[in-house]
Design a protein around this motif. Structure first.
Motif, short mmCIF file in Angstrom:
data_model
loop_
_atom_site.label_atom_id
_atom_site.label_comp_id
_atom_site.label_asym_id
_atom_site.label_seq_id
_atom_site.Cartn_x
_atom_site.Cartn_y
_atom_site.Cartn_z
N ASP A 25 0.93 -1.37 -0.06
CA ASP A 25 -0.02 0.07 0.06
C ASP A 25 0.82 1.25 -0.05
N THR A 26 0.33 2.12 -0.65
CA THR A 26 1.19 3.53 -0.92
C THR A 26 0.09 4.50 -0.28
N THR A 27 0.56 5.76 0.02
CA THR A 27 -0.38 6.87 0.22
C THR A 27 -1.41 7.11 -0.85
N GLN A 28 -0.68 7.24 -2.12
CA GLN A 28 -1.53 7.32 -3.29
C GLN A 28 -2.58 6.40 -3.51
N LYS A 29 -2.35 5.18 -3.15
CA LYS A 29 -3.28 4.18 -3.45
C LYS A 29 -4.31 4.15 -2.60
N MET A 30 -4.14 4.37 -1.24
CA MET A 30 -4.93 4.56 -0.04
C MET A 30 -6.06 5.80 -0.54
N MET A 31 -5.47 6.95 -0.67
CA MET A 31 -6.19 8.04 -1.11
C MET A 31 -7.15 7.80 -2.21
N LEU A 32 -6.46 7.04 -3.11
CA LEU A 32 -7.50 6.75 -4.40
C LEU A 32 -8.34 5.88 -3.85
N ASP A 33 -8.47 5.05 -2.91
CA ASP A 33 -9.60 4.30 -2.41
C ASP A 33 -10.54 5.00 -1.89
N SER A 85 -3.67 13.57 -1.49
CA SER A 85 -3.96 13.58 -0.05
C SER A 85 -4.77 15.23 -0.17
N ALA A 86 -4.33 16.08 -0.84
CA ALA A 86 -4.92 17.62 -1.21
C ALA A 86 -6.35 17.36 -1.82
N VAL A 87 -6.42 16.40 -2.94
CA VAL A 87 -7.80 15.89 -3.45
C VAL A 87 -8.84 15.53 -2.48
N ILE A 88 -8.31 14.81 -1.44
CA ILE A 88 -9.29 14.14 -0.69
C ILE A 88 -9.84 15.45 0.35
N THR A 89 -8.79 16.23 0.80
CA THR A 89 -9.17 17.41 1.47
C THR A 89 -10.13 18.15 0.80
N GLY A 90 -9.90 18.52 -0.63
CA GLY A 90 -10.84 19.31 -1.38
C GLY A 90 -12.09 18.68 -1.44
N ILE A 91 -12.50 17.61 -1.43
CA ILE A 91 -13.66 16.96 -1.76
C ILE A 91 -14.36 16.94 -0.43
N LEU A 92 -13.72 16.41 0.82
CA LEU A 92 -14.58 16.62 2.20
C LEU A 92 -14.78 18.15 2.37
N LEU A 93 -14.00 19.10 2.14
CA LEU A 93 -14.28 20.29 2.60
C LEU A 93 -15.66 20.79 1.73
N GLY A 199 -19.72 3.70 0.80
CA GLY A 199 -18.37 3.75 0.55
C GLY A 199 -17.53 3.51 1.86
N GLY A 200 -18.21 3.66 2.90
CA GLY A 200 -17.34 3.36 4.06
C GLY A 200 -17.25 1.96 4.41
N ILE A 201 -18.08 0.99 4.01
CA ILE A 201 -18.00 -0.36 3.82
C ILE A 201 -16.82 -0.83 2.85
N TYR A 202 -16.74 -0.25 1.77
CA TYR A 202 -15.91 -0.60 0.63
C TYR A 202 -14.29 -0.03 1.33
N LEU A 203 -14.03 0.93 2.22
CA LEU A 203 -12.94 1.31 2.64
C LEU A 203 -12.46 0.24 3.64
N ILE A 204 -13.50 -0.33 4.39
CA ILE A 204 -13.33 -1.40 5.59
C ILE A 204 -12.73 -2.67 4.95
N VAL A 205 -13.48 -2.90 3.76
CA VAL A 205 -13.43 -4.22 3.14
C VAL A 205 -11.96 -4.16 2.59
N LYS A 207 -9.68 -2.66 3.78
CA LYS A 207 -8.54 -2.53 4.78
C LYS A 207 -7.95 -1.10 4.95
N VAL A 208 -8.76 0.01 4.36
CA VAL A 208 -8.28 1.28 4.22
C VAL A 208 -8.35 2.14 5.62
N ILE A 209 -9.38 1.48 6.24
CA ILE A 209 -9.76 2.38 7.40
C ILE A 209 -10.21 1.09 8.62
N ASP A 210 -9.95 1.47 9.82
CA ASP A 210 -10.38 0.53 10.92
C ASP A 210 -11.74 0.46 11.32
N TRP A 211 -12.47 -0.46 11.13
CA TRP A 211 -13.95 -0.48 11.51
C TRP A 211 -14.34 -0.04 12.85
#
Length: 318
Positions: A25-33, A85-93, A199-205, A207-211
Motif C-alpha cells: 500500500d502507498t499513500t496514493q493508493k489509499m487516497m485513491l480508494d 491527499s490534497a484532492v481528498i481534503t478538497g472533496i471533504l471540504l 463507501g465506508g464499507i468499501y474502505l473497511i473491506v 482495509k483502508v480504515i479500521d472498522w
C-alpha cells in the motif's frame, strides 16, 4: 565522547521493535480508494443539488491542490500533490458546504486547510487536526450565516432535520427514505447516508480504515442520545441526519489525526460519540460532529501516550 555519539546515532535510527510488516500500500493508493468511496455520494450531491454542487467540489479540490503546490515550493519541499491527499481534503471540504455557498468559500477554505492546518505544521503526517474540518470551523466562525444557509434539492431554503428536532418541530421531519437517499436539506456531501455507508464499507473491506472507529463512534452517539432522553423514534434521524455518517467513516478515520494504537482508537471513537451527543442535546448548535472530531484530534497524542503497549523485557532507564 565516542559513546555519546553512538548513543545519539542509536536514538536517531531507532524506529520501532521487530518484527516488521511489508505492505504494497502507498499513500496514493489509499487516497485513491477514499476517492472511489466518495464518488457515489458526490454523484448523489450533483443529482440532488445540481451543477453548483459540482462547481463547489471542483473549486475546492483545485484550491487545495494549488495551495499545496505553492506552499511546498515556498518551503522548498518536494511537490507531492500526486499522493492525492490534497484532492481528498478538497472533496471533504466541499462536502461540508451547502449548495448555496458562494464560489469563494471553498477557495478560502482550501487555502486555510492546506496552508494553515496542514503545511505550516509540516505537511502530510504532521497536521494535528483534519484539514477539511479545520477549514470548516474557520468558515463557520467567519461566515456562520452563509455556511448554514441550507437549501433543499428543490432549491428552497429550509432547516435541516437536526435543526427541526432541535427546535422541537418534529412534525415537519422528512421521511426516513428521504433521509437515507439524500432528498433533504443540508450540506452537499452528508445528505445521502446510504451511499456514504456503502463507501465506508468499501474502505473497511479494502482495509483502508479500521472498522472500530466508525462503528463505535456511531454506536456511542446512538446510545448516549437515548441516555440523554432522545425519543427512540427520532434516533434514526439523528444517525442519518447531519454529518455523523460522513464524519465517522471519512474524517474520524483520517490516517494522521486518529490514534494508531488499537485501544487508543476505541477511546478516540467513544470520545467523538460522547462529544457529538453532548453538543446535539445540550449545546447551542444542532450538529456537533465537526467539533467532536477536532477536539478528539487534539487529544490524539495524549491518547497514544496512554495506550502505547509496554515493550516486553524493556528495562527502565535510571
Amino acid at each position: 565522547m565516542e559513546t555519546n555519539k553512538n548513543l545519539q546515532e542509536e536514538k536517531l535510527y531507532r524506529v520501532s521493535l521487530a518484527p516488521y510488516l511489508r505492505s504494497k500500500d502507498t499513500t496514493q493508493k489509499m487516497m485513491l480508494d477514499v476517492i472511489i468511496a466518495l464518488l457515489p455520494a458526490l454523484a448523489a450531491s450533483i443529482y440532488f443539488f445540481g451543477m453548483n454542487a459540482l462547481m463547489l467540489t471542483v473549486v475546492s479540490v483545485a484550491s487545495c491542490v494549488v495551495a499545496e503546490v505553492l506552499m511546498q515550493k515556498l518551503f522548498k519541499k518536494k511537490v507531492t500533490v500526486s499522493d492525492l491527499s490534497a484532492v481528498i481534503t478538497g472533496i471533504l471540504l466541499a462536502f461540508n458546504l451547502p449548495a448555496s455557498a458562494p464560489w469563494w468559500m471553498p477557495v478560502f477554505g482550501g487555502f486555510f486547510a492546506i496552508c494553515i492546518v496542514k503545511q505550516i505544521f509540516g505537511g502530510i503526517g504532521s497536521n494535528f487536526m483534519n484539514p477539511a474540518l479545520g477549514a470548516r470551523a474557520a468558515i463557520m466562525a467567519s461566515w456562520p450565516g452563509l455556511i448554514t444557509n441550507y437549501i433543499t434539492p428543490d432549491g428552497v431554503a429550509s432547516a435541516t432535520p437536526l435543526q427541526l428536532m432541535k427546535a422541537g418541530t418534529t412534525a415537519e421531519l422528512p421521511s426516513l427514505m428521504d433521509m437515507a437517499i439524500g432528498n433533504i436539506g443540508g450540506v452537499i456531501g452528508e445528505t445521502c447516508s446510504i451511499l456514504l455507508i456503502l463507501g465506508g464499507i468499501y474502505l473497511i473491506v479494502k482495509k483502508v480504515i479500521d472498522w472500530k472507529i466508525p462503528c463505535l463512534y456511531i454506536l456511542t452517539t446512538a446510545v448516549l442520545l437515548l441516555a440523554f432522553g432522545v425519543d427512540i423514534s427520532l434516533l434514526p434521524y439523528h444517525i442519518l441526519g447531519g454529518g455523523l455518517i460522513l464524519g465517522a467513516f471519512f474524517m474520524a478515520t483520517d490516517f494522521v489525526t486518529c490514534p494508531v494504537t488499537p485501544n487508543g482508537r476505541i477511546i478516540f471513537a467513544i470520545g467523538c460519540g460522547l462529544i457529538t451527543a453532548i453538543i446535539r442535546i445540550y449545546g447551542g448548535m444542532a450538529e456537533g460532529v465537526s467539533y467532536a472530531i477536532i477536539l478528539m484530534n487534539t487529544a490524539t497524542p495524549l491518547i497514544e501516550s496512554l495506550t502505547t503497549p509496554k515493550v516486553f523485557g524493556e528495562v527502565k532507564s535510571k
